[in-house]
Design a protein around this motif. Structure first.
Motif, PDB file in Angstrom:
ATOM      1  N   GLY A  94     -69.848 -25.628  82.508  1.00 16.42           N
ATOM      2  CA  GLY A  94     -69.499 -24.765  81.388  1.00 16.42           C
ATOM      3  C   GLY A  94     -68.138 -25.106  80.818  1.00 16.42           C
ATOM      4  O   GLY A  94     -67.949 -25.162  79.594  1.00 16.42           O
ATOM      5  N   GLU A  95     -67.175 -25.346  81.689  1.00 14.68           N
ATOM      6  CA  GLU A  95     -65.832 -25.713  81.236  1.00 14.68           C
ATOM      7  C   GLU A  95     -65.858 -27.033  80.472  1.00 14.68           C
ATOM      8  O   GLU A  95     -65.144 -27.207  79.481  1.00 14.68           O
ATOM      9  CB  GLU A  95     -64.898 -25.816  82.449  1.00 14.68           C
ATOM     10  CG  GLU A  95     -63.446 -26.076  82.084  1.00 14.68           C
ATOM     11  CD  GLU A  95     -62.547 -26.081  83.304  1.00 14.68           C
ATOM     12  OE1 GLU A  95     -61.432 -26.622  83.194  1.00 14.68           O
ATOM     13  OE2 GLU A  95     -62.950 -25.533  84.357  1.00 14.68           O
ATOM     14  N   HIS A  96     -66.718 -27.956  80.915  1.00 13.77           N
ATOM     15  CA  HIS A  96     -66.791 -29.272  80.278  1.00 13.77           C
ATOM     16  C   HIS A  96     -67.271 -29.177  78.831  1.00 13.77           C
ATOM     17  O   HIS A  96     -66.894 -30.006  77.990  1.00 13.77           O
ATOM     18  CB  HIS A  96     -67.725 -30.180  81.082  1.00 13.77           C
ATOM     19  CG  HIS A  96     -67.692 -31.609  80.649  1.00 13.77           C
ATOM     20  ND1 HIS A  96     -66.645 -32.452  80.936  1.00 13.77           N
ATOM     21  CD2 HIS A  96     -68.595 -32.359  79.928  1.00 13.77           C
ATOM     22  CE1 HIS A  96     -66.890 -33.655  80.438  1.00 13.77           C
ATOM     23  NE2 HIS A  96     -68.065 -33.624  79.814  1.00 13.77           N
ATOM     24  N   ARG A 106     -72.077 -24.817  87.956  1.00 14.67           N
ATOM     25  CA  ARG A 106     -72.254 -24.285  86.602  1.00 14.67           C
ATOM     26  C   ARG A 106     -70.904 -24.005  85.951  1.00 14.67           C
ATOM     27  O   ARG A 106     -70.736 -24.191  84.741  1.00 14.67           O
ATOM     28  CB  ARG A 106     -73.088 -22.995  86.642  1.00 14.67           C
ATOM     29  CG  ARG A 106     -74.567 -23.208  86.879  1.00 14.67           C
ATOM     30  CD  ARG A 106     -75.363 -21.957  86.523  1.00 14.67           C
ATOM     31  NE  ARG A 106     -76.786 -22.142  86.765  1.00 14.67           N
ATOM     32  CZ  ARG A 106     -77.412 -21.759  87.860  1.00 14.67           C
ATOM     33  NH1 ARG A 106     -76.733 -21.159  88.836  1.00 14.67           N
ATOM     34  NH2 ARG A 106     -78.711 -21.953  87.997  1.00 14.67           N
ATOM     35  N   ASP A 107     -69.940 -23.530  86.746  1.00 15.24           N
ATOM     36  CA  ASP A 107     -68.601 -23.268  86.206  1.00 15.24           C
ATOM     37  C   ASP A 107     -67.986 -24.536  85.637  1.00 15.24           C
ATOM     38  O   ASP A 107     -67.441 -24.535  84.526  1.00 15.24           O
ATOM     39  CB  ASP A 107     -67.690 -22.692  87.302  1.00 15.24           C
ATOM     40  CG  ASP A 107     -67.994 -21.231  87.592  1.00 15.24           C
ATOM     41  OD1 ASP A 107     -68.289 -20.489  86.640  1.00 15.24           O
ATOM     42  OD2 ASP A 107     -67.948 -20.839  88.774  1.00 15.24           O
ATOM     43  N   ASP A 108     -68.053 -25.635  86.396  1.00 16.22           N
ATOM     44  CA  ASP A 108     -67.462 -26.890  85.934  1.00 16.22           C
ATOM     45  C   ASP A 108     -68.203 -27.433  84.712  1.00 16.22           C
ATOM     46  O   ASP A 108     -67.580 -27.959  83.782  1.00 16.22           O
ATOM     47  CB  ASP A 108     -67.477 -27.929  87.059  1.00 16.22           C
ATOM     48  CG  ASP A 108     -66.474 -27.607  88.158  1.00 16.22           C
ATOM     49  OD1 ASP A 108     -65.548 -26.809  87.887  1.00 16.22           O
ATOM     50  OD2 ASP A 108     -66.622 -28.135  89.280  1.00 16.22           O
ATOM     51  N   ASP A 144     -72.401 -34.216  75.898  1.00 12.41           N
ATOM     52  CA  ASP A 144     -71.312 -34.060  76.854  1.00 12.41           C
ATOM     53  C   ASP A 144     -71.835 -33.836  78.267  1.00 12.41           C
ATOM     54  O   ASP A 144     -71.280 -34.353  79.246  1.00 12.41           O
ATOM     55  CB  ASP A 144     -70.403 -32.898  76.441  1.00 12.41           C
ATOM     56  CG  ASP A 144     -69.572 -33.229  75.201  1.00 12.41           C
ATOM     57  OD1 ASP A 144     -69.541 -34.406  74.806  1.00 12.41           O
ATOM     58  OD2 ASP A 144     -68.963 -32.290  74.630  1.00 12.41           O
ATOM     59  N   ARG A 199     -66.712 -26.524  76.967  1.00 14.70           N
ATOM     60  CA  ARG A 199     -65.860 -25.509  76.330  1.00 14.70           C
ATOM     61  C   ARG A 199     -66.560 -24.155  76.279  1.00 14.70           C
ATOM     62  O   ARG A 199     -66.484 -23.433  75.292  1.00 14.70           O
ATOM     63  CB  ARG A 199     -65.477 -25.964  74.900  1.00 14.70           C
ATOM     64  CG  ARG A 199     -64.778 -27.313  74.861  1.00 14.70           C
ATOM     65  CD  ARG A 199     -65.008 -28.051  73.569  1.00 14.70           C
ATOM     66  NE  ARG A 199     -66.421 -28.396  73.384  1.00 14.70           N
ATOM     67  CZ  ARG A 199     -67.022 -29.451  73.943  1.00 14.70           C
ATOM     68  NH1 ARG A 199     -66.342 -30.256  74.735  1.00 14.70           N
ATOM     69  NH2 ARG A 199     -68.302 -29.690  73.718  1.00 14.70           N
ATOM     70  N   SER A 200     -67.278 -23.821  77.354  1.00 14.86           N
ATOM     71  CA  SER A 200     -68.013 -22.567  77.400  1.00 14.86           C
ATOM     72  C   SER A 200     -67.911 -21.978  78.807  1.00 14.86           C
ATOM     73  O   SER A 200     -66.877 -22.108  79.456  1.00 14.86           O
ATOM     74  CB  SER A 200     -69.467 -22.797  76.994  1.00 14.86           C
ATOM     75  OG  SER A 200     -70.150 -21.593  76.832  1.00 14.86           O
ATOM     76  N   SER A 201     -68.979 -21.350  79.276  1.00 18.95           N
ATOM     77  CA  SER A 201     -68.946 -20.647  80.557  1.00 18.95           C
ATOM     78  C   SER A 201     -70.174 -20.974  81.388  1.00 18.95           C
ATOM     79  O   SER A 201     -71.148 -21.562  80.898  1.00 18.95           O
ATOM     80  CB  SER A 201     -68.898 -19.137  80.316  1.00 18.95           C
ATOM     81  OG  SER A 201     -70.116 -18.704  79.716  1.00 18.95           O
ATOM     82  N   HIS A 202     -70.144 -20.544  82.648  1.00 23.97           N
ATOM     83  CA  HIS A 202     -71.300 -20.746  83.531  1.00 23.97           C
ATOM     84  C   HIS A 202     -72.506 -19.980  83.018  1.00 23.97           C
ATOM     85  O   HIS A 202     -73.655 -20.379  83.229  1.00 23.97           O
ATOM     86  CB  HIS A 202     -70.959 -20.322  84.957  1.00 23.97           C
ATOM     87  CG  HIS A 202     -70.810 -18.838  85.128  1.00 23.97           C
ATOM     88  ND1 HIS A 202     -71.877 -18.026  85.443  1.00 23.97           N
ATOM     89  CD2 HIS A 202     -69.735 -18.016  84.982  1.00 23.97           C
ATOM     90  CE1 HIS A 202     -71.458 -16.759  85.507  1.00 23.97           C
ATOM     91  NE2 HIS A 202     -70.170 -16.735  85.235  1.00 23.97           N
ATOM     92  N   ASP A 257     -73.187 -30.503  72.913  1.00 24.95           N
ATOM     93  CA  ASP A 257     -73.236 -30.006  74.287  1.00 24.95           C
ATOM     94  C   ASP A 257     -74.108 -30.893  75.165  1.00 24.95           C
ATOM     95  O   ASP A 257     -73.750 -31.223  76.304  1.00 24.95           O
ATOM     96  CB  ASP A 257     -73.777 -28.574  74.319  1.00 24.95           C
ATOM     97  CG  ASP A 257     -72.799 -27.564  73.736  1.00 24.95           C
ATOM     98  OD1 ASP A 257     -71.610 -27.908  73.573  1.00 24.95           O
ATOM     99  OD2 ASP A 257     -73.235 -26.436  73.443  1.00 24.95           O
TER     100      ASP A 257
END
Length: 295
Positions: free
Chosen positions: A46-48, A42-44, A73, A50-53, A70
């Motif tokens: 979210g980063e993809h 989820r972290d990765d 992407d 431009r947000s968060s997990h 979103d």
């Protein structure tokens, strides 16, 4: 060696009939399965975008609307490259963002109840205990009108009655939820509106018990104390396994939603105990007929 394109599994065609909340849950669940199949955290993810997990978690649980960018992407990140598949999925996400039928009543609805209507329509099973009134999904129009008259001294009463009738339509759709209601016997003796209104309401309950997706039990006075004394609550369960059960409790000016496993587990225990203490469905039918005849 060329990697095989990732395919998206189809969404149950009945989901759209359950409303945009259900569709949002289904689309979110599909995103979760795609992410897990791709081995992405989820972290990765979210980063993809431009947000968060935390946002990924909300998206996957159907608790957040979808932005086209979103979704595009994420599909790219998860290896979904087929243009037809991508467009089909994006179209589902757009439909999931559409306002529910209740949007036309939003001038009457507090935000916390709008949330409940969406979840109620998305639920696979609805279990409710009511200690004072007939549950909204089982009310006759006259009974609803009497309840509304007590709570709301305004010219909006006609639309409030209409809103409740619209909610009841989920019991008539092709794949309706299972409704299991336990009613304290006091509900059968509280003359909401008038004796005639109450009698007609009880007779309506007896007819509703004939439906295969509706179970009604009455908790007789003779059972004495019970673990839900002084409260009423509803439990919602969803077809999507990743979604937790939700307990809903309405107050005068707000509502409480519980979804933590330990809290929900306690309500499951109470509901099961109420079902054991209450008269079984066949005996409940006799109690309903007796109550109507005594009025």
């Amino acid at each position: 060696m060329v990697a095989q394109p990732v395919r998206i599994n189809g969404v149950d065609p009945n989901v759209a009939d359950r409303g945009p909340t259900a569709l949002r849950i289904a689309v979110g669940g599909q995103l979760r399965r795609l992410r897990e199949a791709a081995g992405i955290t989820r972290d990765d993810a979210g980063e993809h975008i431009r947000s968060s997990h935390a946002k990924i978690s909300r998206l996957e649980l159907g608790r957040h609307g979808f932005k086209d960018r979103d979704v595009r992407d994420l599909l790219t990140l998860y290896g979904v490259t087929d243009s037809d598949q991508r467009e089909m999925f994006l179209e589902l996400a757009r439909k999931a963002n559409e306002p529910g039928w209740w949007h036309r009543y939003n001038d009457l609805l507090p935000h916390w109840f709008e949330t409940y209507i969406g979840l109620e329509g998305a639920a696979h099973t609805i279990r409710t205990f009511e200690g004072q009134l007939v549950p909204g999904l089982l009310q006759t129009e006259d009974y609803t009108r009497a309840v509304v008259a007590v709570r709301h001294k305004s010219p909006d009463s006609v639309r409030r009655v209409e809103l409740r009738r619209k909610r009841q339509e989920i019991l008539d759709r092709p794949a309706p939820p299972k409704l299991w209601a336990v009613l304290d016997e006091a509900v059968l003796h509280r003359p909401i509106g008038s004796i005639a209104v109450l009698r007609a309401q009880i007779e309506h309950l007896t007819r509703m018990t004939d439906r295969p997706n509706v179970t009604i039990q009455v908790l007789p006075y003779r059972t004495g104390g019970h673990p839900a004394a002084g409260s009423s609550f509803t439990m919602l369960r969803f077809a999507e396994r990743e979604l937790p059960d939700i307990v809903y409790m309405e107050q005068l000016a707000s509502a409480i939603y519980l979804d933590r496993r330990d809290e929900v587990g306690r309500y499951h225990e109470v509901m099961d105990q109420l079902a054991v203490q209450a008269a079984p469905p066949t005996e409940t039918n006799s109690l309903l007929h007796e109550a109507a005849a005594a009025l």
